[in-house]
Scaffold this motif. Sequence first.
Motif, PDB file in Angstrom:
ATOM      1  N   ILE A   1      28.864-114.776 -77.684  1.00 25.23           N
ATOM      2  CA  ILE A   1      27.970-114.801 -79.123  1.00 25.23           C
ATOM      3  C   ILE A   1      28.555-113.279 -79.178  1.00 25.23           C
ATOM      4  O   ILE A   1      27.654-112.509 -78.536  1.00 25.23           O
TER       5      ILE A   1
ATOM      6  N   ARG B   1      28.870-110.004 -82.320  1.00 27.98           N
ATOM      7  CA  ARG B   1      28.701-109.526 -83.730  1.00 27.98           C
ATOM      8  C   ARG B   1      30.106-108.863 -84.235  1.00 27.98           C
ATOM      9  O   ARG B   1      30.201-108.273 -85.339  1.00 27.98           O
TER      10      ARG B   1
ATOM     11  N   ILE C   1      28.113-115.285 -84.637  1.00 30.11           N
ATOM     12  CA  ILE C   1      27.093-115.489 -85.356  1.00 30.11           C
ATOM     13  C   ILE C   1      26.051-114.347 -85.848  1.00 30.11           C
ATOM     14  O   ILE C   1      25.746-113.874 -84.788  1.00 30.11           O
ATOM     15  N   GLN C   2      25.821-113.978 -87.041  1.00 27.58           N
ATOM     16  CA  GLN C   2      25.041-112.831 -87.302  1.00 27.58           C
ATOM     17  C   GLN C   2      23.659-113.374 -87.622  1.00 27.58           C
ATOM     18  O   GLN C   2      23.522-114.364 -88.478  1.00 27.58           O
ATOM     19  N   SER C   3      22.680-112.878 -87.193  1.00 25.02           N
ATOM     20  CA  SER C   3      21.412-112.995 -87.461  1.00 25.02           C
ATOM     21  C   SER C   3      21.047-112.424 -88.809  1.00 25.02           C
ATOM     22  O   SER C   3      21.352-111.190 -89.146  1.00 25.02           O
ATOM     23  N   HIS C   4      20.512-113.105 -89.847  1.00 25.25           N
ATOM     24  CA  HIS C   4      20.228-112.673 -91.154  1.00 25.25           C
ATOM     25  C   HIS C   4      18.970-111.812 -90.887  1.00 25.25           C
ATOM     26  O   HIS C   4      17.875-112.269 -90.558  1.00 25.25           O
TER      27      HIS C   4
ATOM     28  N   GLY D   1      19.974-117.968 -87.780  1.00 27.49           N
ATOM     29  CA  GLY D   1      21.162-117.365 -87.637  1.00 27.49           C
ATOM     30  C   GLY D   1      22.348-118.045 -88.726  1.00 27.49           C
ATOM     31  O   GLY D   1      22.039-119.257 -88.848  1.00 27.49           O
TER      32      GLY D   1
ATOM     33  N   HIS E   1      25.247-114.307 -74.211  1.00 28.80           N
ATOM     34  CA  HIS E   1      24.639-113.738 -75.203  1.00 28.80           C
ATOM     35  C   HIS E   1      23.849-112.353 -74.606  1.00 28.80           C
ATOM     36  O   HIS E   1      22.612-112.576 -74.532  1.00 28.80           O
TER      37      HIS E   1
ATOM     38  N   ASN F   1      17.522-117.975 -82.820  1.00 30.34           N
ATOM     39  CA  ASN F   1      18.078-118.941 -83.714  1.00 30.34           C
ATOM     40  C   ASN F   1      19.702-118.458 -83.697  1.00 30.34           C
ATOM     41  O   ASN F   1      20.493-119.484 -83.979  1.00 30.34           O
ATOM     42  N   THR F   2      20.179-117.327 -83.217  1.00 32.63           N
ATOM     43  CA  THR F   2      21.739-117.102 -83.198  1.00 32.63           C
ATOM     44  C   THR F   2      22.172-117.937 -81.990  1.00 32.63           C
ATOM     45  O   THR F   2      23.177-118.677 -82.178  1.00 32.63           O
TER      46      THR F   2
ATOM     47  N   GLU G   1      22.414-121.562 -83.276  1.00 36.88           N
ATOM     48  CA  GLU G   1      23.646-121.967 -84.160  1.00 36.88           C
ATOM     49  C   GLU G   1      24.957-122.085 -83.349  1.00 36.88           C
ATOM     50  O   GLU G   1      25.665-122.848 -83.598  1.00 36.88           O
ATOM     51  N   ALA G   2      25.033-121.163 -82.455  1.00 35.77           N
ATOM     52  CA  ALA G   2      26.279-121.261 -81.619  1.00 35.77           C
ATOM     53  C   ALA G   2      26.314-122.779 -80.728  1.00 35.77           C
ATOM     54  O   ALA G   2      27.440-123.257 -80.636  1.00 35.77           O
TER      55      ALA G   2
END
Length: 183
Positions: free
Chosen positions: A69, A71, A80-83, A89, A111, A119-120, A123-124
């Motif tokens: 995972i 960036r 997957i980018q954390s907002h 994510g 990771h 959360n990231t 989502e992954a």
Amino acid sequence: NDQLRELQTIIRDKKSSRGDFVFSADRLIRLVVEEGLNQLPYTECTVTTPTGHKYEGVRFEKGNCGVSIMRSVGKDRTIIQSHTNVNVGILGWSRTSSSTKGVKKPFKISHLPLLGTGNTVIEAVKVLVEHGVQPSVIILLSLFSTPHGAKSIIQEFPEITILTTEVHPVAPTHFGQKYFGTD
């Protein structure tokens, strides 16, 4: 154990030199990856040594996969980018190879370094599940984890295995800057 705590202490000490920091971080990374490899299935085998003797050993079973995972964009990666404003994510890009279809062997996700909110990773894992990977064969490797992050992942995917060097409420968010010398 005390070795891990000592390495974590060096990473968290603002007075640590960059050299000591990188050495300690690399050691922690090696330890968590080695434990991840210890979790993979193997079969026993007999080989012949160069001197003609038999050796009873082991081989990793075929079919193990891994994904990072990250960036940034790369081949066969899930990005997957954390907002920053929302505790979720956001999937920005995903490429999973055909080798992930119906994976039944352990599927290693790395990771590193930080598992903060979880959360990231959630989502992954959702992306992997959509591609036929069962959560029960996923081994998540993370250098650091917060209790909230680990709990969030386990609540969403109770079958997943999480390997980390530390679960601590205060995440070392300075890690990337110190490790890459941009602090």
